[in-house]
Design a protein around this motif. Structure first.
Motif, PDB file in Angstrom:
ATOM      1  N   SER A 149       1.288  -1.645   0.076  1.00 19.83           N
ATOM      2  CA  SER A 149      -0.068  -0.374   0.099  1.00 19.83           C
ATOM      3  C   SER A 149       1.068   1.424  -0.123  1.00 19.83           C
TER       4      SER A 149
ATOM      5  N   TRP B 284      -1.886  -0.230  -5.827  1.00 17.06           N
ATOM      6  CA  TRP B 284      -3.309   0.332  -4.531  1.00 17.06           C
ATOM      7  C   TRP B 284      -3.479   1.259  -5.732  1.00 17.06           C
ATOM      8  N   SER B 285      -4.083   2.349  -5.323  1.00 14.61           N
ATOM      9  CA  SER B 285      -4.786   3.685  -5.455  1.00 14.61           C
ATOM     10  C   SER B 285      -3.840   3.999  -4.676  1.00 14.61           C
TER      11      SER B 285
ATOM     12  N   THR C 275      -6.822   2.995  -0.687  1.00 11.93           N
ATOM     13  CA  THR C 275      -7.997   2.825  -0.313  1.00 11.93           C
ATOM     14  C   THR C 275      -8.861   2.023  -0.922  1.00 11.93           C
ATOM     15  N   ARG C 276      -8.246   1.995  -2.410  1.00 14.04           N
ATOM     16  CA  ARG C 276      -8.700   1.321  -3.793  1.00 14.04           C
ATOM     17  C   ARG C 276      -7.915   0.407  -4.146  1.00 14.04           C
TER      18      ARG C 276
ATOM     19  N   THR D 257      -6.617  -2.747  -6.727  1.00 11.14           N
ATOM     20  CA  THR D 257      -7.588  -3.281  -8.443  1.00 11.14           C
ATOM     21  C   THR D 257      -6.324  -4.457  -9.062  1.00 11.14           C
TER      22      THR D 257
END
Length: 87
Positions: free
Chosen positions: A33, A75-76, A80-81, A83
């Motif tokens: 992250s 990770w974004s 928080t997201r 993919t």
């Protein structure tokens, strides 16, 4: 070359190595992250696990309804997201 997440120092990695055990199939993707606190892993069965980077404990585990290998987790920027892509 390995690029560490912001705030994670190489000397802290030398002090401790975690084994993230829990997947039953081959792991093809690993992503830190942005804040370095979580690690996401994706396996050949479509299983995704989110791990605590300090303790090595699984925080979240789920299966994606895919029929192919899960590659390239990312990770974004705000963490928080998550993919991923398949083959």
């Amino acid at each position: 070359m390995l690029q560490l997440p912001e705030g994670v120092q190489a000397k802290s990695l030398q002090a401790r190595v975690l084994e993230l055990a829990g997947h039953t199939d081959l792991v093809y993707s690993v992503a830190w992250s942005p804040n370095g606190q979580r690690i996401a892993t994706g396996s050949s069965s479509g299983e995704v696990k989110i791990w605590d980077a300090q303790s090595g404990k699984v925080l979240l585990s789920f299966n994606l309804p895919i029929a192919d290998l899960l590659f390239n987790l990312a990770w974004s920027p705000d963490g928080t997201r998550l993919t991923g892509s398949t083959n």
